[in-house]
Design a protein around this motif. Structure first.
Motif, PDB file in Angstrom:
ATOM      1  N   ARG A  42       0.830  -1.214   0.000  1.00  0.00           N
ATOM      2  CA  ARG A  42       0.000   0.000   0.000  1.00  0.00           C
ATOM      3  C   ARG A  42       0.858   1.254   0.000  1.00  0.00           C
ATOM      4  N   GLN A  43       2.096   1.139   0.514  1.00  0.00           N
ATOM      5  CA  GLN A  43       2.941   2.316   0.606  1.00  0.00           C
ATOM      6  C   GLN A  43       3.644   2.661  -0.708  1.00  0.00           C
ATOM      7  N   VAL A  44       3.786   1.683  -1.584  1.00  0.00           N
ATOM      8  CA  VAL A  44       4.568   1.906  -2.791  1.00  0.00           C
ATOM      9  C   VAL A  44       4.030   3.030  -3.658  1.00  0.00           C
ATOM     10  N   PRO A  45       2.717   3.072  -4.003  1.00  0.00           N
ATOM     11  CA  PRO A  45       2.235   4.180  -4.818  1.00  0.00           C
ATOM     12  C   PRO A  45       2.449   5.531  -4.164  1.00  0.00           C
ATOM     13  N   ALA A  46       2.215   5.632  -2.842  1.00  0.00           N
ATOM     14  CA  ALA A  46       2.414   6.902  -2.148  1.00  0.00           C
ATOM     15  C   ALA A  46       3.878   7.302  -2.169  1.00  0.00           C
ATOM     16  N   ASP A  47       4.763   6.329  -1.927  1.00  0.00           N
ATOM     17  CA  ASP A  47       6.192   6.615  -1.967  1.00  0.00           C
ATOM     18  C   ASP A  47       6.605   7.084  -3.350  1.00  0.00           C
ATOM     19  N   ALA A  48       6.123   6.397  -4.379  1.00  0.00           N
ATOM     20  CA  ALA A  48       6.468   6.775  -5.748  1.00  0.00           C
ATOM     21  C   ALA A  48       5.960   8.171  -6.069  1.00  0.00           C
ATOM     22  N   SER A  49       4.743   8.477  -5.589  1.00  0.00           N
ATOM     23  CA  SER A  49       4.179   9.806  -5.837  1.00  0.00           C
ATOM     24  C   SER A  49       5.017  10.884  -5.174  1.00  0.00           C
ATOM     25  N   ARG A  50       5.430  10.635  -3.911  1.00  0.00           N
ATOM     26  CA  ARG A  50       6.258  11.620  -3.214  1.00  0.00           C
ATOM     27  C   ARG A  50       7.600  11.795  -3.905  1.00  0.00           C
ATOM     28  N   SER A  51       8.178  10.681  -4.354  1.00  0.00           N
ATOM     29  CA  SER A  51       9.467  10.748  -5.031  1.00  0.00           C
ATOM     30  C   SER A  51       9.369  11.537  -6.335  1.00  0.00           C
ATOM     31  N   GLN A  52       8.301  11.272  -7.096  1.00  0.00           N
ATOM     32  CA  GLN A  52       8.112  12.002  -8.358  1.00  0.00           C
ATOM     33  C   GLN A  52       7.917  13.492  -8.102  1.00  0.00           C
ATOM     34  N   ALA A  53       7.146  13.818  -7.047  1.00  0.00           N
ATOM     35  CA  ALA A  53       6.932  15.225  -6.722  1.00  0.00           C
ATOM     36  C   ALA A  53       8.236  15.890  -6.312  1.00  0.00           C
ATOM     37  N   ARG A  54       9.046  15.164  -5.557  1.00  0.00           N
ATOM     38  CA  ARG A  54      10.335  15.717  -5.130  1.00  0.00           C
ATOM     39  C   ARG A  54      11.258  15.920  -6.322  1.00  0.00           C
ATOM     40  N   GLN A  55      11.281  14.949  -7.241  1.00  0.00           N
ATOM     41  CA  GLN A  55      12.106  15.088  -8.430  1.00  0.00           C
ATOM     42  C   GLN A  55      11.670  16.291  -9.251  1.00  0.00           C
ATOM     43  N   ALA A  56      10.359  16.454  -9.417  1.00  0.00           N
ATOM     44  CA  ALA A  56       9.847  17.590 -10.183  1.00  0.00           C
ATOM     45  C   ALA A  56      10.230  18.904  -9.514  1.00  0.00           C
ATOM     46  N   ALA A  57      10.161  18.940  -8.176  1.00  0.00           N
ATOM     47  CA  ALA A  57      10.526  20.157  -7.449  1.00  0.00           C
ATOM     48  C   ALA A  57      11.999  20.485  -7.630  1.00  0.00           C
ATOM     49  N   ILE A  58      12.849  19.453  -7.616  1.00  0.00           N
ATOM     50  CA  ILE A  58      14.281  19.668  -7.809  1.00  0.00           C
ATOM     51  C   ILE A  58      14.564  20.188  -9.215  1.00  0.00           C
ATOM     52  N   ILE A  59      13.878  19.613 -10.210  1.00  0.00           N
ATOM     53  CA  ILE A  59      14.080  20.044 -11.597  1.00  0.00           C
ATOM     54  C   ILE A  59      13.685  21.513 -11.762  1.00  0.00           C
ATOM     55  N   LEU A  60      12.550  21.893 -11.165  1.00  0.00           N
ATOM     56  CA  LEU A  60      12.132  23.295 -11.224  1.00  0.00           C
ATOM     57  C   LEU A  60      13.135  24.194 -10.502  1.00  0.00           C
ATOM     58  N   LYS A  61      13.647  23.712  -9.394  1.00  0.00           N
ATOM     59  CA  LYS A  61      14.633  24.472  -8.632  1.00  0.00           C
ATOM     60  C   LYS A  61      15.916  24.635  -9.434  1.00  0.00           C
ATOM     61  N   VAL A  62      16.319  23.584 -10.138  1.00  0.00           N
ATOM     62  CA  VAL A  62      17.507  23.644 -10.992  1.00  0.00           C
ATOM     63  C   VAL A  62      17.322  24.690 -12.089  1.00  0.00           C
ATOM     64  N   ALA A  63      16.185  24.620 -12.774  1.00  0.00           N
ATOM     65  CA  ALA A  63      15.923  25.563 -13.860  1.00  0.00           C
ATOM     66  C   ALA A  63      15.923  27.006 -13.351  1.00  0.00           C
ATOM     67  N   HIS A  64      15.283  27.228 -12.189  1.00  0.00           N
ATOM     68  CA  HIS A  64      15.216  28.576 -11.625  1.00  0.00           C
ATOM     69  C   HIS A  64      16.614  29.064 -11.225  1.00  0.00           C
ATOM     70  N   ALA A  65      17.396  28.191 -10.572  1.00  0.00           N
ATOM     71  CA  ALA A  65      18.734  28.573 -10.117  1.00  0.00           C
ATOM     72  C   ALA A  65      19.647  28.901 -11.288  1.00  0.00           C
ATOM     73  N   MET A  66      19.584  28.096 -12.340  1.00  0.00           N
ATOM     74  CA  MET A  66      20.432  28.348 -13.499  1.00  0.00           C
ATOM     75  C   MET A  66      20.043  29.653 -14.172  1.00  0.00           C
ATOM     76  N   SER A  67      18.743  29.902 -14.286  1.00  0.00           N
ATOM     77  CA  SER A  67      18.279  31.137 -14.901  1.00  0.00           C
ATOM     78  C   SER A  67      18.685  32.349 -14.069  1.00  0.00           C
ATOM     79  N   ALA A  68      18.536  32.232 -12.748  1.00  0.00           N
ATOM     80  CA  ALA A  68      18.855  33.356 -11.857  1.00  0.00           C
ATOM     81  C   ALA A  68      20.338  33.697 -11.867  1.00  0.00           C
ATOM     82  N   HIS A  69      21.175  32.697 -12.079  1.00  0.00           N
ATOM     83  CA  HIS A  69      22.618  32.921 -12.059  1.00  0.00           C
ATOM     84  C   HIS A  69      23.219  33.079 -13.450  1.00  0.00           C
ATOM     85  N   GLY A  70      22.356  33.115 -14.467  1.00  0.00           N
ATOM     86  CA  GLY A  70      22.860  33.317 -15.822  1.00  0.00           C
ATOM     87  C   GLY A  70      23.716  32.183 -16.336  1.00  0.00           C
ATOM     88  N   ILE A  71      23.357  30.955 -15.975  1.00  0.00           N
ATOM     89  CA  ILE A  71      24.139  29.779 -16.361  1.00  0.00           C
ATOM     90  C   ILE A  71      23.691  29.281 -17.729  1.00  0.00           C
TER      91      ILE A  71
END
Length: 359
Positions: free
Chosen positions: A3-32
């Protein structure tokens, strides 16, 4: 646990998406520059997998130079920078070879000049054996000066060749390290999934399987949640303890690799199915006994668990076969079995959800 696997996968996917957005924002902000290697650099820094890289990247400040970014990627041996390291090593080798060729050309020119002086001197002697002493002395001086220039060039060339040979040894080491970085997990230093496939290929295709070979695919349950709840530093600490533990537990000729965020693989030789299960249970007990201290909370620790799928190589087995079988067994272990060996029946039951390239 199912029962925990779908919830874990959902949290992991959300975290990955958040990191990707954070990466894009950080690179843009620093002119990378939007280069693939820069994306990996920022992803590794912001994901928490490499805390030291995160600190060093932050120290570069706003609008860091590309050379400074590349230096960090090379220092931490990121996969995306392996080709950059190889390109730089090749360029330096080409420059060194060009310098050697130039020096060799100059040395050959000096040798030719010395030969010309010798020919001239010998010709004068042949034409007039009783030439005046002053003429003989002038010719001898020119010959001595030509010999001196030749010796200087020969000495410089020898020095250049010695330094070049030493540098080529260093460059060969750099290239070898670049190749190794392609098969190493940067967070733990363990071999990665590519290295695992190469190891299995070597065993199954180029070596004789005179003794049983087992593949154990294990998932360290709770590691992903630890990263989500307590941050990358705690997860990195846990990974360090796990990698040290796994290296200690395997035999000298066995093999361990990190093949996913919380997944590890073990290749064990000369083991039966019963032996492999005993190894998995020892891994499980060791992981459950491991304590991870939380920052600022000396008396509060986190614990982990482990699920393991096991398969035994057959004479006609391929690397793809073993990986798929181990994945299927691990899925069953996560469903509640804890430790599960692959069987043909299990394969038929799970076959509908695993394609040919599932592993």
């Amino acid at each position: 646990m199912t029962r925990q696997v779908p919830a874990d996968a959902s949290r992991s996917q959300a975290r990955q998406a958040a990191i990707i957005l954070k990466v894009a924002h950080a690179m843009s902000a620093h002119g990378i520059a939007a280069l693939p290697r820069n994306y990996e650099l920022f992803y590794e820094a912001l994901s928490g997998r490499l805390p030291q890289l995160s600190r060093e990247l932050g120290a570069l400040g706003h609008n860091p130079q590309q050379d400074s970014l590349d230096a960090l990627g090379l220092k931490h041996r990121l996969v995306s920078h392996a080709s950059l390291a190889a390109d730089r090593a090749r360029a330096e080798a080409q420059e060194a070879l060009a310098d050697m060729a130039s020096k060799l050309k100059l040395a050959l020119a000096q040798k030719q000049a010395f030969k010309n002086e010798l020919d001239h001197f010998a010709g004068r002697l042949a034409e007039d054996p009783v030439a005046r002493l002053t003429e003989f002395a002038d010719a001898a001086i020119r010959l001595r000066e030509a010999a001196g220039r030749l010796m200087n060039e020969e000495s410089a060339l020898r020095h250049l060749l010695e330094n070049g040979a030493q540098r080529f040894v260093e460059l060969d080491g750099d290239l070898a390290e670049s190749r190794r970085s392609l098969t190493r997990d940067p967070a733990t230093g363990l071999p990665n999934r590519l290295a695992l496939s190469a190891k299995l290929d070597s065993i199954l295709e180029t070596e004789r399987i005179d003794q049983p070979v087992a593949l154990l695919l294990v998932s360290v349950e709770g590691l992903r949640e630890m990263a989500d709840h307590h941050g990358g530093t705690v997860a990195a600490k846990a990974l360090g303890k796990l990698s040290a533990l796994f290296r200690k537990l395997i035999k000298k000729n066995d093999f361990v690799a990190r093949v996913g965020q919380q997944d590890f693989a073990f290749v064990c030789r000369d083991v039966s199915a019963e032996n492999a299960e005993a190894i998995a249970r020892r891994l499980l007990q060791s992981v459950e006994a491991m304590k991870v201290t939380l920052p600022g909370r000396v008396h509060t620790t986190e614990t982990l668990s482990l699920a393991a799928g096991i398969t035994i190589a057959q004479p006609a087995s391929t690397t793809a076969d073993l990986l798929i079988q181990a994945e299927i067994a691990l899925a069953g272990a996560r469903d509640g079995a804890g430790i599960l060996g692959y069987s043909a029946t299990l394969g038929r039951d799970r076959g509908k959800i695993y394609g040919q390239n599932a592993a």
